[in-house]
Design a protein around this motif. Sequence first.
Motif, short mmCIF file in Angstrom:
data_model
loop_
_atom_site.label_atom_id
_atom_site.label_comp_id
_atom_site.label_asym_id
_atom_site.label_seq_id
_atom_site.Cartn_x
_atom_site.Cartn_y
_atom_site.Cartn_z
N GLN A 203 76.70 113.77 -24.09
CA GLN A 203 76.16 113.38 -25.39
C GLN A 203 74.89 114.17 -25.69
OE1 GLN A 203 74.92 109.26 -25.29
NE2 GLN A 203 73.44 109.60 -23.66
N GLU A 204 74.36 113.96 -26.89
CA GLU A 204 73.13 114.61 -27.35
C GLU A 204 73.21 116.12 -27.25
OE1 GLU A 204 69.54 112.78 -25.77
OE2 GLU A 204 68.31 114.28 -26.81
N SER B 2 71.68 111.48 -39.67
CA SER B 2 72.33 110.21 -39.35
C SER B 2 71.98 109.80 -37.93
CB SER B 2 73.84 110.29 -39.54
OG SER B 2 74.41 111.16 -38.61
N ASN C 197 78.27 93.14 -25.40
CA ASN C 197 77.81 92.79 -26.73
C ASN C 197 78.82 93.38 -27.72
OD1 ASN C 197 76.27 91.94 -28.91
ND2 ASN C 197 74.43 93.05 -28.31
N SER C 198 78.59 93.09 -28.99
CA SER C 198 79.58 93.55 -29.96
C SER C 198 78.97 93.56 -31.34
CB SER C 198 80.77 92.58 -29.92
OG SER C 198 81.56 92.70 -31.05
N GLU C 199 79.43 94.50 -32.15
CA GLU C 199 79.10 94.44 -33.58
C GLU C 199 80.18 93.68 -34.33
OE1 GLU C 199 78.14 98.28 -35.18
OE2 GLU C 199 76.10 98.11 -34.43
N MET D 126 78.44 114.06 -35.42
CA MET D 126 77.38 113.40 -36.19
C MET D 126 76.79 114.36 -37.20
SD MET D 126 75.11 111.42 -33.34
CE MET D 126 74.19 110.48 -34.54
N ILE E 63 69.11 117.68 -32.85
CA ILE E 63 69.57 116.41 -32.28
C ILE E 63 68.55 115.88 -31.28
CG2 ILE E 63 70.95 117.52 -30.43
CD1 ILE E 63 73.08 115.24 -30.98
N ARG F 227 82.25 106.33 -22.82
CA ARG F 227 80.99 106.99 -23.21
C ARG F 227 79.85 106.68 -22.26
NH1 ARG F 227 80.88 107.10 -29.62
NH2 ARG F 227 78.74 107.74 -29.22
N GLU G 142 83.35 112.58 -30.88
CA GLU G 142 82.52 112.13 -32.00
C GLU G 142 81.68 113.27 -32.53
OE1 GLU G 142 79.24 109.39 -31.44
OE2 GLU G 142 79.72 108.42 -33.33
N GLU H 226 71.61 101.75 -20.47
CA GLU H 226 71.79 102.43 -21.74
C GLU H 226 73.03 101.86 -22.42
OE1 GLU H 226 71.23 106.85 -22.25
OE2 GLU H 226 73.31 106.66 -22.92
N MET H 227 72.89 101.58 -23.74
CA MET H 227 74.00 100.99 -24.47
C MET H 227 74.84 102.07 -25.15
SD MET H 227 72.56 97.62 -26.39
CE MET H 227 71.27 98.47 -27.31
N GLN H 228 76.13 101.83 -25.25
CA GLN H 228 77.02 102.68 -26.03
C GLN H 228 77.94 101.81 -26.87
OE1 GLN H 228 76.97 105.86 -26.43
NE2 GLN H 228 75.73 106.62 -24.70
N ARG H 229 78.26 102.33 -28.04
CA ARG H 229 79.14 101.60 -28.95
C ARG H 229 80.22 102.56 -29.43
NH1 ARG H 229 79.11 102.14 -34.34
NH2 ARG H 229 77.30 103.42 -33.98
N LYS I 147 70.99 108.10 -30.46
CA LYS I 147 71.13 109.53 -30.74
C LYS I 147 71.11 109.76 -32.25
CE LYS I 147 71.65 110.15 -26.36
NZ LYS I 147 71.02 108.84 -26.02
N THR J 32 72.97 102.32 -31.67
CA THR J 32 73.10 101.71 -30.35
C THR J 32 72.69 102.67 -29.23
OG1 THR J 32 74.86 100.32 -31.21
CG2 THR J 32 74.73 100.54 -28.82
N ALA K 162 77.32 116.22 -31.44
CA ALA K 162 78.61 115.92 -30.83
C ALA K 162 78.44 115.09 -29.57
CB ALA K 162 79.35 117.21 -30.49
N ILE L 167 80.16 96.84 -27.63
CA ILE L 167 79.02 97.56 -27.04
C ILE L 167 79.07 97.36 -25.53
CG2 ILE L 167 76.49 97.54 -26.84
CD1 ILE L 167 76.45 96.91 -29.87
#
Lengths: 486, 465
Positions: free
Chosen positions: B422-423, A399, B162-164, B392, A432, B239, B390, B206-209, A406, A403, B407, B199
């Motif tokens: 992240q990542e 998955s 921005n936004s979804e 994934m 990842i 984030r 989060e 760098e973008m985060q949502r 990742k 945005t 995660a 967003i």
Amino acid sequence: MTLPLSPAAAGLQHKKYFFDKFGITERLLERCLGEALSAGGDYADLYFESIASTSIGIDESLVKSASQGVSAGCGVRVVSGERTGYAYTDDLSADRLLRAARTAALIASGPAKQPVQGFTETKTPSLYPAPAVDLDSDLSTKLDLVRRADLAARAYDSRITQVRSSYSDELRRILIAASDGTFASDTQPLARLNVFVLAKEEDRTARGTSGGGGRVEIDFFQTEKTPEHFAREAARQAILQLGAVAAPAGEMEVVLGPGWPGVLLHEAVGHGLEADFNRKKTSAFAGMIGRQVASSKVTVVDNGTMPGRRGSLNVDDEGSPTQETVLIENGILKTYLSDKLSSRLMDMPHTGNGRRESYQQIPMPRMTNTYMLAGEDAPEDIIRSVKRGLYAVNFGGGSVDITSGKFVFSASEAYLIENGKITAPVRDATLIGNGPEALKYVSMVGNDLELDEGVGTCGKEGQSVPVGVGMPTVKLDRMTVGGTGR
Amino acid sequence: MSSVTQLAANDLQQLATDIVTRAVKAGATDAEVTIREGDEFSTVVRMGEVETLKESGSRGMGLRVLVASENGHRVASTSTSDFSAEGVEHLVRGALALAQVTSEDPFAGLADPGEFGKIGGENGGDLELYHEDVYSLETVQRIEYARRAEAAALAADTRITNSEGGSFDAATGHRIFANSRGFTGEYRASSCSISASPIALGKNNEMQRDYWYTYARSLKKLDTPESVGIEAARRTLRRLDARRVKTQQVPIIFAPEIARSLIGAIFDAASGDSIYRGASFFAGKLGEQVADKAVTVIDDHTIVGGFGTSPFDGEGLPSRRTVIVERGVLTNYLLNTYTGRKLGMKSTGNAARGLAGNPGIGAGNLFLVAGTTTPQEILGGVQSGLYVSELMGQGVNMVTGDYSRGASGQWIENGELAYPVQEITIAGNLKDIFRNITAIGSDLDFRGSVASPTLRVDGMTIAGE
């Protein structure tokens, strides 16, 4: 076995099905589209769908399940600028269709301004057989497939304790009529055989799965990919996992085997290149066309025109022909995957990637078969070049966060590479990475391009569609492996 | 095909029992019919403008037949969206034809007489699952809910660029079930929700949502659109400018909305289908310690107004409450009639089913009983660790318990959230993870049918740089 019909005859046959069975007429289609545009919409389309599906499963050597289903319906879409109105009905009578059209029409407000164009039928290829009768005629043949898979898996090794095998197919008929004159129809077969096994030895238990198929008829499973092939593959994986050690943890060199590991491309770049996310600038790849997003050894295409493939389509779900689209060429981002709405709003080429799960869903840009072209390295040289790393050949799925870019994908069969040699199998581990960066670390590309065996289902915003992926053996100099070991 | 398009609710129950009767007449020893109807409305507003409006309904029915023979029953099923006489005829004929090719299974069969039943008064009305008000708003008001949620998120901080979109959804469902042992039942359920998905742009572009939502069975119980937007913005902003961390073993704190997936894994591990096959690491562990002694997990299908509540299960057995793990001891498997018989036990009323196919195993309101420690106190007890907000991917193997998922979250330093990460991945084995739950929060809150308080787990591996 039904021979593929000539394109013109096939088109007539698909159309005739809806006209005969549900009493649809061209006049009714025009009326519905006119109603859909009555409040001032710019564009409207009707998507008729009729599906017949069968599945049969063997479990503990008993045929415990057999089922068949039929469903039919129509979705009406109206576009006004960037707005979309949508309504659907599972009753294809004229009054219900007109009511759905009126509901969808309300996305716009004002007098009608766009007339309905005369229909021009989309010329379609014949990428897959279009059976003249429903697939439910040869139930005993399907039963034979799952029985053979059960027997073959049990015969593989006495440590195989549980076998479940299933066969499922569907025949989807679609008819699309749009206010821009688009008129298309298609009959899309899709079949799949799956095997799941458990192996036990002392206190250890492991699983193995395998499966495949495509837009094929049943003889595919007798001549090309047999039940025995899938059964042995599932059993082999389970037996192998009985002896697996902990997967390593941390950044290392990773070699991905050919075929299904192409799920990397699907997650790392594919979704991020769907035009809707880029139109809204919510993708990590927004504004990057012409930029380097992968190593120069990497060329990635999306190709909906491969005969018999799970992700292939004669026409997409907006009635447009599918095509081969180069997404990344020698590392440079070339284009996005688009549907009608995004190509119009972005003033970009239309790539025929508008897809939807069913008549109940709004179409959007989706992948078809996505793969990396072969390079020049011999697979054995690629392995030999790694001092310490991971060789991953099978994956459960993946998955992506569009945005941030990742992405993850989960290895279900992988091995340690030590001093250029494949050594111990490792337990399941997630890999990842960051989409716009990950493919920059591709340093070797094999000459052994393979496509997956036909198992991919892609989910986006709650809609599932069948897809294909593929890749040659590929080496990434850096990737994070999520194990627990050293 | 239009003769039966406008059936009232009673008529659908009648239709279900009629089909059962026809199937028995045509040769079935037993039969079960499920009918489902549903309506949905959804709208998305993006950057202040309506992006989509969707409104529709659909229905379908499914038949499962059981034909007795010397060594058990042969079973098969069919489903259709065609409610015409011809459609019903095809449904019945098809199911019986399919039953000729399936095997005799000594464990197949309906539940024993006396097991059937339902709770919650007439049509489950006392369970308060259905509220007409979810459809009470005009379209413009629904759009306004979605717009307000997004607007609150966009206004929260200049870094939200921005936004979804913001969304408002409403849905109702109607389920009818009948079988040849005289059971008939039906109930309606409603739901509505508001969400926002903003967003934000970080220092390096760098973008985060992230997103937030409110979900309820009645419009009256929804949080305000503004509170949804503000929380969505907070979650997105935290984030920004995330780092990676080194590969290491540290305590991990699971935020409640993330800890839910661990509770789901306990349910799956105790699910009868996996148990009788030996496909779960809980197989053969009934009565044994499988989690820390502070852990109690309950599956309750009877909570009034609950998201996982129903009057009866997928086989017409009355809904109930089952303790899966009590003070760390595995006390019950989750069973339907078939898996119960395979294990020599009784169904726990956990049958779940779609229109076609054999019943599976499904959860109701599934939760881990709250502890007494506040989330702040749990955080305060960690010198160096990860707060996960989060996860994934699907990297959970229920056969072996191997667990490895992507995660992101916040790094914890000296008992406080220090910076976003992240990542990375977190990995371990569920057998150990359940035993190493070392703190349980007091913050249990049902935002869906599965709920958990904040959890601390020790001994997992983070893979990063």
